[in-house]
Motif scaffolding. Structure first.
Motif, short mmCIF file in Angstrom:
data_model
loop_
_atom_site.label_atom_id
_atom_site.label_comp_id
_atom_site.label_asym_id
_atom_site.label_seq_id
_atom_site.Cartn_x
_atom_site.Cartn_y
_atom_site.Cartn_z
N SER A 129 0.27 2.55 -5.65
CA SER A 129 0.50 1.78 -4.43
C SER A 129 1.37 0.55 -4.66
N PRO A 156 4.61 -1.36 -4.79
CA PRO A 156 5.98 -1.12 -4.32
C PRO A 156 6.98 -1.33 -5.46
N LYS A 169 0.86 -1.17 0.00
CA LYS A 169 0.00 0.00 0.00
C LYS A 169 0.90 1.23 0.00
N ALA A 170 0.39 2.35 -0.47
CA ALA A 170 1.19 3.58 -0.45
C ALA A 170 1.49 3.94 0.99
N THR A 171 2.76 3.99 1.34
CA THR A 171 3.12 4.23 2.74
C THR A 171 3.98 5.47 2.91
N ASN A 211 0.73 9.93 1.78
CA ASN A 211 0.28 8.91 0.84
C ASN A 211 1.00 9.00 -0.51
N TRP A 257 11.06 2.77 -3.32
CA TRP A 257 12.07 2.40 -2.34
C TRP A 257 13.42 2.23 -3.02
N ASN A 314 4.86 4.63 -3.78
CA ASN A 314 5.50 3.59 -2.98
C ASN A 314 6.87 3.21 -3.58
#
Length: 209
Positions: free
Chosen positions: A174, A176, A35-37, A41, A46, A44
């Motif tokens: 959302s 990842p 989920k979009a973290t 918001n 990394w 996502n």
């Protein structure tokens, strides 16, 4: 302190590579990860940054993750894209790869970079990498992007975020997406190979400290 000194200090503070792999693996397994973290918001995105000399260990771990996921025990699909392979395959398909040597002889590597990015439509919303990733990523996936070190300088990490991922369809907000980065990412600055400072970027998060 110089950029290289900052990078060395950054790595001295890190845990071992295996410990960082474990941290990343635990996050990937957590349903909330898909989920979009981000702050407010955000997307996502990394980064798993690592010392360039750890390249082969990182490749082996990505392969291990793929093999584990193929067994079907996970509730998500792991999709791996080697950005360098995607670029080279498309240039071969277009018959452009053979022309790059002559372009470099006439105008240097910068001319090659411009020609390759124009051929792949990197600055456009329908650019080749966006279309390929979109077409080959099922629902409920986690995307791993590797090969960015091999791409340099044809494609740099900030361009992946700003020109490729920025143009992904809204349904990917959302999803990842983890970029494996041979160098240092401080969540403000990208230093490829711990030698060359690329453009600043702050919307992605380090997946392992």
């Amino acid at each position: 302190m110089t950029d290289q000194a900052l990078s060395r200090d950054h790595f001295r503070k890190r845990r071992s590579l295996s410990e960082r792999f474990s941290e990343m693996d635990e996050k990937i397994k957590n349903p909330s990860f898909r989920k979009a973290t981000g702050k407010a918001n955000e997307v996502n995105y990394w980064v798993f940054d690592y010392a360039p000399e750890q390249e082969m260990e990182v490749r082996s771990h990505i392969q291990w993750l793929q093999n584990r996921n193929r067994k079907g025990f996970d509730d998500y699909q792991l999709v791996v894209f080697d950005l360098y392979d995607l670029i080279i395959d498309e240039l071969k398909t277009k018959g452009f790869l053979e022309k790059t040597e002559k372009l470099e002889e006439r105008g240097g590597i910068h001319r090659v970079v411009k020609a390759v990015q124009r051929t792949l439509r990197i600055t456009d919303k329908d650019n080749y990498l966006v279309q390929y990733i979109t077409d080959h990523t099922p629902d409920n996936s986690i995307v791993l992007l590797c090969g960015i070190g091999k791409c340099y300088p044809l494609l740099e990490a900030p361009e992946v975020f700003n020109k490729v991922l920025y143009n992904m369809p809204q349904k990917f907000a959302s999803t990842p997406i983890i970029l494996f980065y041979p160098g240092t990412y401080t969540e403000q600055e990208l230093v490829v190979f711990n030698e060359v400072v690329e453009d600043s970027y702050y919307r992605a998060f380090r997946i392992a400290r």
